[in-house]
Design a protein around this motif. Structure first.
Motif, short mmCIF file in Angstrom:
data_model
loop_
_atom_site.label_atom_id
_atom_site.label_comp_id
_atom_site.label_asym_id
_atom_site.label_seq_id
_atom_site.Cartn_x
_atom_site.Cartn_y
_atom_site.Cartn_z
N SER A 500 0.83 -1.21 0.00
CA SER A 500 0.00 0.00 0.00
C SER A 500 0.86 1.25 0.00
CB SER A 500 -0.93 0.00 1.22
OG SER A 500 -1.80 -1.10 1.19
N VAL A 501 1.93 1.24 0.80
CA VAL A 501 2.83 2.40 0.84
C VAL A 501 3.50 2.60 -0.50
CG1 VAL A 501 4.93 3.31 1.89
CG2 VAL A 501 3.19 2.25 3.33
N LEU A 502 4.00 1.52 -1.11
CA LEU A 502 4.63 1.64 -2.42
C LEU A 502 3.66 2.15 -3.47
CD1 LEU A 502 6.75 -1.66 -2.51
CD2 LEU A 502 7.59 0.67 -2.20
N ARG A 503 2.44 1.66 -3.41
CA ARG A 503 1.43 2.12 -4.37
C ARG A 503 1.15 3.61 -4.18
NH1 ARG A 503 -2.13 -1.28 -3.02
NH2 ARG A 503 -1.52 -2.99 -4.39
N LEU A 504 1.09 4.05 -2.93
CA LEU A 504 0.86 5.47 -2.65
C LEU A 504 2.02 6.32 -3.16
CD1 LEU A 504 -0.80 7.68 -1.25
CD2 LEU A 504 0.40 7.14 0.86
N LEU A 505 3.25 5.84 -2.94
CA LEU A 505 4.43 6.58 -3.42
C LEU A 505 4.43 6.69 -4.94
CD1 LEU A 505 7.25 5.19 -1.08
CD2 LEU A 505 6.23 7.48 -1.04
N LEU A 506 4.10 5.61 -5.62
CA LEU A 506 4.08 5.64 -7.09
C LEU A 506 3.04 6.63 -7.61
CD1 LEU A 506 4.44 1.84 -7.95
CD2 LEU A 506 6.13 3.64 -8.36
N VAL A 507 1.87 6.62 -7.02
CA VAL A 507 0.83 7.55 -7.45
C VAL A 507 1.23 8.99 -7.16
CG1 VAL A 507 -1.54 8.28 -7.05
CG2 VAL A 507 -1.01 5.86 -7.23
N THR A 508 1.83 9.23 -5.99
CA THR A 508 2.29 10.58 -5.65
C THR A 508 3.35 11.07 -6.62
OG1 THR A 508 1.84 10.09 -3.32
CG2 THR A 508 3.23 12.01 -3.81
N MET A 509 4.32 10.20 -6.94
CA MET A 509 5.36 10.59 -7.90
C MET A 509 4.76 10.85 -9.27
SD MET A 509 8.37 7.92 -6.74
CE MET A 509 9.42 8.37 -8.12
N GLY A 510 3.81 10.06 -9.66
CA GLY A 510 3.16 10.30 -10.95
C GLY A 510 2.46 11.65 -11.00
N LEU A 511 1.74 11.99 -9.93
CA LEU A 511 1.06 13.29 -9.88
C LEU A 511 2.06 14.44 -9.91
CD1 LEU A 511 -1.71 12.52 -7.22
CD2 LEU A 511 -2.03 12.85 -9.67
N LEU A 512 3.16 14.30 -9.17
CA LEU A 512 4.18 15.36 -9.18
C LEU A 512 4.82 15.51 -10.55
CD1 LEU A 512 5.95 14.69 -5.74
CD2 LEU A 512 4.43 16.58 -6.33
N PHE A 513 5.03 14.40 -11.25
CA PHE A 513 5.60 14.45 -12.58
C PHE A 513 4.66 15.19 -13.55
CE2 PHE A 513 6.29 12.52 -16.79
CZ PHE A 513 7.61 12.89 -16.99
N VAL A 514 3.37 14.89 -13.43
CA VAL A 514 2.39 15.57 -14.28
C VAL A 514 2.36 17.06 -13.98
CG1 VAL A 514 -0.07 15.77 -14.80
CG2 VAL A 514 0.98 13.51 -14.62
N LEU A 516 4.81 18.85 -12.80
CA LEU A 516 6.06 19.44 -13.29
C LEU A 516 6.00 19.70 -14.79
CD1 LEU A 516 8.97 20.29 -12.70
CD2 LEU A 516 9.66 17.91 -13.09
N LEU A 517 5.44 18.73 -15.52
CA LEU A 517 5.28 18.93 -16.96
C LEU A 517 4.39 20.13 -17.25
CD1 LEU A 517 4.87 15.29 -18.33
CD2 LEU A 517 6.83 16.80 -18.61
N LEU A 518 3.28 20.25 -16.52
CA LEU A 518 2.38 21.37 -16.72
C LEU A 518 3.07 22.70 -16.40
CD1 LEU A 518 -0.49 22.37 -17.33
CD2 LEU A 518 -1.06 22.02 -14.92
N LEU A 519 3.90 22.71 -15.35
CA LEU A 519 4.62 23.93 -14.99
C LEU A 519 5.63 24.33 -16.06
CD1 LEU A 519 5.12 26.04 -12.77
CD2 LEU A 519 6.83 24.50 -11.79
N HIS A 545 6.57 33.16 -10.99
CA HIS A 545 7.53 33.01 -12.08
C HIS A 545 8.80 33.80 -11.83
CE1 HIS A 545 9.16 33.84 -16.18
NE2 HIS A 545 8.90 32.53 -16.32
N TYR A 546 8.67 35.06 -11.43
CA TYR A 546 9.84 35.92 -11.30
C TYR A 546 10.57 35.76 -9.96
CZ TYR A 546 8.25 38.11 -15.58
OH TYR A 546 7.86 38.33 -16.89
N GLN A 547 9.83 35.46 -8.88
CA GLN A 547 10.47 35.40 -7.57
C GLN A 547 10.95 34.00 -7.20
OE1 GLN A 547 8.13 37.11 -4.45
NE2 GLN A 547 7.83 39.05 -5.51
N TYR A 548 10.37 32.96 -7.79
CA TYR A 548 10.74 31.60 -7.38
C TYR A 548 11.26 30.76 -8.54
CZ TYR A 548 8.14 32.81 -3.18
OH TYR A 548 7.70 33.42 -2.04
N PHE A 549 10.51 30.74 -9.65
CA PHE A 549 10.88 29.83 -10.72
C PHE A 549 12.17 30.26 -11.43
CE2 PHE A 549 10.72 28.28 -15.11
CZ PHE A 549 10.59 26.93 -14.88
N CYS A 550 12.27 31.55 -11.76
CA CYS A 550 13.47 32.00 -12.47
C CYS A 550 14.74 31.83 -11.63
CB CYS A 550 13.31 33.47 -12.89
SG CYS A 550 12.09 33.68 -14.21
#
Length: 570
Positions: A500-514, A516-519, A545-550
């Motif tokens: 269950s923990v591994l499944r939760l980690l995989l789903v969380t990483m997938g959401l973060l990856f999505v 990041l792509l959108l960003l 964008h200007y204060q954090y991302f750049c």
């Protein structure tokens, strides 16, 4: 033109399926349904045939190709649920036992509930002491043959009916005595009503046992009644939890969890292990339906329930019928002439078979009948020892199935098991699977082992062929694997937690990856889409964008350049 008509008629015939439903009096109702017909359509046809208005207490039960029992869901297609080849065979049974069967509005409803409880008594689901057993059987006798008549009912007439799997001559005499002296003048309807009132007072009224194991590996039977959740071990009720104390029902694989909140904010989690994941899911769905039916005030309060806390995992289920309170209110509004009831009378049935269906215990010499005393503690244990690992019947929880069969076969020529008169309980002599009403192969096998012939009606009830020797060996292997698995409940729970923990980690990483792509698309691409343009023009995005991302991008670029230059220098 003729060929088109013929092809059209053949297609219409392919979309129609024959269904046979076995009723509580062992008669059959056959009809034809369309391929896309819902369960509600079939149930309404059946209730119309029975002239039944108080129909919410009943349901249609079937067995799938894997021998797992199910209740037909009324909102889904019949054909898709059965997953077997037509013609389809199902059974009409009481699904929700009324909390007070005597309060039912119509006599036809009370009669059907009476037939169900009579079956429960015969199959060993309704446990009672000797005096109660004699009274219940006498009520059945009065309802079916009427007042005692010396000209029609010779000595020993009660032995022609088998109200329980086995019973002694002393009990038969007690049944006949009550029938002769106490019930004279009662009509069938009155006898059935008194039967229901007495049965309602018993602890196991409304019990439909599900075989399981507890965390210690001990055999147990879980059941849902009008009053709460019940756990039976042996023939004792070890847990009784009221519906208002049950907070949650959950299952994962073969593991069933019951969350209980009692007085003083005391919280308990009961854990049990079912024979198969399918059996565990069936147990969970039965619990969800029973809790909703008996606990809720309105059907509008019913919610979709998930078997897991995580949205991406587990099964989802929703009870689709009315609740008990609504059913009682609707019954009070029924105003019609009482429908005619065609009682079975003395026609032999599986629930009360005639002596002509095979040798009974009374045909055995009394010296042999007294040879063996079955302890009252055996109760529901006999369920455990007399079935195999398929979830349609009471699954064996012993070390293995085959040694038990061999030992039974070896001992069958030396003794005949009977119930002592002074310690009688119908469940002591369950023969052998009170859970398996639809598939009686092991019942037939056990009776052949004990030297008794099988009745025609019992063979008719069987919905699957008798297992071959190879199948029995395979079933024994499954049982051994099941018992070995249940021997390590803590290890299984740890493994499930890790997964269950591994499944939760995989789903969380997938959401973060999505995300990041959108960003990256929002900040680095030149896509001029209205959705992206609106987001880029918001003050919050410009600040981000200007204060954090750049700055973060410049930091990453600097680190990458330093690593590249270090690699070039080396």
């Amino acid at each position: 033109m003729l060929s088109r008509l013929m092809s059209g008629s053949s297609r219409s015939l392919e979309r129609e399926y024959s269904c046979t439903v076995r009723l509580l009096d062992d008669s059959e109702y056959t009809c034809t349904i369309q391929r896309d017909a819902k369960g509600q359509y079939l149930f309404d046809l059946l209730c119309h045939h029975l002239n039944l208005l108080e129909k919410d207490y009943f349901g249609i039960r079937f067995v799938d190709p894997d021998k797992q029992r199910h209740w037909l869901e009324f909102t889904k297609s019949v054909v898709k649920q059965l997953r077997s080849q037509p013609p389809f065979t199902m059974c009409f049974r009481v699904k929700f036992y009324p909390a007070d069967p005597a309060a039912l509005k119509e006599e036809i409803t009370r009669y059907l509930v009476f037939l169900q409880i009579k079956r429960d008594l015969y199959h060993g689901r309704l446990l009672c002491k000797t005096s109660d057993a004699a009274l219940l059987a006498a009520y059945i006798l009065q309802a079916e043959i009427g007042d005692y008549d010396p000209g029609k009912h010779p000595e020993g007439y009660s032995s022609k009916f088998q109200f329980f799997p086995k019973h002694s001559e002393k009990l038969e005499r007690k049944i006949a005595e009550i029938h002769k002296t106490e019930l004279s003048g009662q009509t069938p309807a009155t006898s059935e009503l008194n039967f229901l009132r007495k049965a309602q007072t018993l602890e196991t009224y409304g019990v439909d046992p599900h075989p399981c194991k507890d965390v210690s590996g001990n055999a147990a039977f879980l059941a849902f009644t009008p009053f709460g959740f019940v756990v039976l071990q042996g023939n004792k009720r070890v847990h009784f939890i009221k519906w208002n104390e049950v907070t949650k029902l959950k299952f994962e694989g073969k593991t069933f969890y019951l969350y209980v909140s009692q007085k003083e904010e005391k919280k308990i989690i009961l854990t049990y292990f079912a024979p198969t994941p399918e059996a565990c899911k069936h147990l969970w769905k039965c619990g969800i339906e029973n809790q909703a039916f008996y606990k809720l005030e309105k059907s509008s309060q019913v919610r979709t329930v998930s078997s897991s806390n995580l949205f991406f995992k587990g099964s989802r289920f929703r009870y689709s019928g009315r609740v008990a309170k609504e059913v009682m209110e609707s019954s009070a509004k029924i105003k019609r002439e009482p429908p005619e009831i065609h009682r079975a009378g003395m026609v032999p049935s599986r629930s009360c078979p005639s002596i002509t269906h095979g040798p009974r215990l009374s045909s055995v010499p009394r010296t042999r009948r007294r040879a063996v005393h079955i302890s009252i503690m055996e109760g529901l244990e006999s369920l455990r020892d007399s079935a195999h690992s398929t979830p349609v019947r009471s699954s064996s929880h012993g070390d293995t199935f085959l040694p038990h069969v061999r030992s039974s076969r070896a001992d069958s020529n030396e003794r005949v098991a009977v119930i002592a008169d002074e310690a009688y309980s119908p469940a002591d002599s369950v023969l052998p699977t009170p859970v398996a009403e639809h598939s009686l192969e092991l019942m037939l096998l056990s009776r052949q082992i004990n030297g008794a012939t099988c009745s025609i009606e019992e063979e008719k009830e069987s919905e699957a062929s008798t297992p071959t020797a190879a199948e029995v060996e395979a079933l024994g292997g499954e049982l051994r694997a099941l018992c070995q698995g249940h021997g390590r409940p803590e290890e299984e729970q740890v493994n499930k937690f890790v997964l269950s923990v591994l499944r939760l980690l995989l789903v969380t990483m997938g959401l973060l990856f999505v995300l990041l792509l959108l960003l990256i698309i929002l900040t680095e691409s030149d896509l001029d889409i209205a959705f992206f343009r609106d987001i880029r023009q918001t003050p919050e995005f410009e600040q981000f964008h200007y204060q954090y991302f750049c700055p973060l991008r410049r930091w990453f670029a600097c680190k990458i350049r330093s690593v590249v230059s270090l690699l070039i220098d080396t």
